[in-house]
Design a protein around this motif. Sequence first.
Motif, short mmCIF file in Angstrom:
data_model
loop_
_atom_site.label_atom_id
_atom_site.label_comp_id
_atom_site.label_asym_id
_atom_site.label_seq_id
_atom_site.Cartn_x
_atom_site.Cartn_y
_atom_site.Cartn_z
N UNK A 416 0.83 -1.20 0.00
CA UNK A 416 0.00 0.00 0.00
C UNK A 416 0.86 1.26 0.00
N UNK A 417 1.96 1.22 0.76
CA UNK A 417 2.84 2.39 0.81
C UNK A 417 3.63 2.56 -0.48
N UNK A 418 3.76 1.48 -1.24
CA UNK A 418 4.45 1.59 -2.53
C UNK A 418 3.69 2.53 -3.47
N UNK A 419 2.37 2.55 -3.37
CA UNK A 419 1.58 3.47 -4.20
C UNK A 419 1.86 4.92 -3.86
N UNK A 420 2.31 5.19 -2.63
CA UNK A 420 2.60 6.56 -2.21
C UNK A 420 4.07 6.90 -2.35
N UNK A 421 4.88 5.91 -2.80
CA UNK A 421 6.32 6.16 -2.85
C UNK A 421 6.70 7.21 -3.88
N UNK A 422 5.81 7.44 -4.87
CA UNK A 422 6.10 8.50 -5.82
C UNK A 422 6.02 9.88 -5.21
N UNK A 423 5.27 10.00 -4.11
CA UNK A 423 5.16 11.27 -3.40
C UNK A 423 6.11 11.24 -2.19
N UNK A 424 7.39 11.34 -2.46
CA UNK A 424 8.40 11.17 -1.41
C UNK A 424 8.48 12.44 -0.57
N UNK A 425 7.58 12.52 0.40
CA UNK A 425 7.60 13.63 1.36
C UNK A 425 8.10 13.14 2.71
N UNK A 426 9.24 12.48 2.71
CA UNK A 426 9.77 11.93 3.94
C UNK A 426 9.08 10.65 4.35
N UNK A 427 8.69 9.82 3.38
CA UNK A 427 8.01 8.57 3.67
C UNK A 427 8.97 7.60 4.35
N UNK A 433 3.19 8.31 9.00
CA UNK A 433 3.76 9.51 8.41
C UNK A 433 2.71 10.62 8.37
N UNK A 434 3.01 11.80 8.84
CA UNK A 434 2.05 12.92 8.77
C UNK A 434 1.81 13.35 7.32
N UNK A 435 0.54 13.59 6.99
CA UNK A 435 0.20 14.03 5.65
C UNK A 435 0.02 12.91 4.67
N UNK A 436 0.26 11.66 5.07
CA UNK A 436 0.10 10.53 4.17
C UNK A 436 -1.01 9.66 4.71
N UNK A 437 -2.04 9.33 3.91
CA UNK A 437 -3.16 8.54 4.42
C UNK A 437 -2.69 7.17 4.90
N UNK A 438 -3.29 6.69 5.99
CA UNK A 438 -2.99 5.35 6.49
C UNK A 438 -1.71 5.26 7.27
#
Length: 438
Positions: A416-427, A433-438
Motif C-alpha cells: 500500500x505504501x508503494x503506491x505513495x512512494x512516488x510522493x516522497x515527502x519523507x516517507x 507519516x504525517x500528511x500521508x493517508x494510512x
Amino acid sequence: MGQDNHSGAIPPERQEPSVPGSGPDDAGTSGTRDPEQAPPPWGQSPLPQPPSDARPGQWGVPYPAPQPPQNPWGGQNPWSQEPAAPQADRQQGAPQQWGAPQQWGAPLQQGGWSPPPKPGVIPLRPLRLGELLDGAFQACRRNAAATFGTALLIQAVVALLTFFFARDLFSPAVMGGDMDAAEAAVDSSLTAATLLGIVSAVGVLLLQGILVVPVARSILNLKTGFAQTWKLCRTRLLPLAGLGLLLTAMIIVGFVVFGFLLVLIVDTLGAAGIPLVIVGVLALVAVYAWLAVKLALAPAALVLEPAGVFRSLGRSWQLTGRNFWRAFGILALTTVLVTVVSSIITTPVALILGFLGAFGSGGDGGAGTAVALVALNLAITTFFSAVGYAFQAGVTSLLYVDLRMRREGFDITLMKEQELSGQDDGLVPGRRNPGIPG
C-alpha cells in the motif's frame, strides 16, 4: 385373339411408373429422383403431406436451429467463449489474457504463477537468508552516504575519544620507562576504557536505529541522503540514547552481580567451587546471547513504529518469540562474517604498523612515531569497523522487516505504501507519516 395376347405389348397395370428425367421429354433434366416426388413402394399408400400453415413441432416440421443473439451495440458477440483483448494489449503483445489475475500469488489463466512485487532491494514476501544478506548489501551500496557516512561519523567520534583517553600511555615519561607514570597511565586508561565501552555501546545502538530508515526506504526503492537520514531520525535520537544507556546499565549490573556471586562461591567452597565457576561462566554467555537476540530488534521498532523505550523492548521480544533460532543464526552468521573480513584486513595492518613502531621507537622521536602509528592504526580500524557495523545494521533492519512480514502481514502494508512512494515527502515505511493517508 391369340396373337394379341402374345404380342410384345405390356398391359397398363404392369407397366413401370415413369421416372422424371428418364423419358425423352426430360432429357434436359437431371437423372436423379426427387424423394419428395417419388411414389411410394408397391403395396404402400403415399405419406400425407403437412399443410402449408403447419407450425414447428406439428406434422413433423422441425424446430429451427438456435441462433446466438446479436449484440445491439456492435462489437464482439456476448455469447463468445473468450473476451477479446484490448487493442493496446494486442499491439504490445501482452502475454496475459485480458481479465487475467494480476495480483501476485494468484494462478494465471495459462497455468503459471505471478512472482511477488520487488520495488526495491527485497521482494515483498518473507525472505530467505541469501535475499536478506544481499538486500542489506544493496541497501548500503545504494545509500552509501547515509549508511557508511553515518557509521563512519559515529565510529570516528568513538575513535577520537579513545585516542584522547589513551594519550597518557604515549607520554614521554611512560615511553622513557618511568614506572610510576606508567602505573598512573594504566589506571586512568582502565577508567577511560569503561567510559568508552559505554559510549561505544550507545553509539552502536544509535547506528542501528538510524540506519533502519535508509534501509527501510530502499525496500520501496527510495534513496536517502546523509542529511535526510538525520532529519527523519531527529525525533528518535534521545529515545535511542536512552535505550542504549538502559541496556548498557543492565549489562553492567548483570556482570557486577555475576562477579560478586563468583567471588562468594570461591570464598565459600575454595577449589571445590571451580566447576561451579566454569558452569556459571558458560551460563552467563548463554544468557547474554539469548538476551542479545531477544532485544536486538528494539532500535528498529523504536524508530519505525515508532515506540517508546520499554515498548520497543517488548516488541523485539514479541517478534523473536517463535523465530528465535532463525534470528540467532542470522545474527551470529553476520557477526562471524563481519569479524572475519575485518580481521583479514586489519590484522596485517596492525602487525606492519607494530613492526614499524618497534624499529622507529628509539631516539627522541620515539614517542611521536608511536603516536602517529597508533593514530594510523586506529583510523584504519575505525574505517573498516564502520563498514562492518553498517552492514550489520542493514541485516538487523531487514530481519525486523522479515519477522513483521511473517507474523503481521507487513508486506501488505508495504504494498500500500508503494503506491505513495512516488510522493516522497519523507516517507518512512511502517511509520505513521504525517500528511500521508494510512
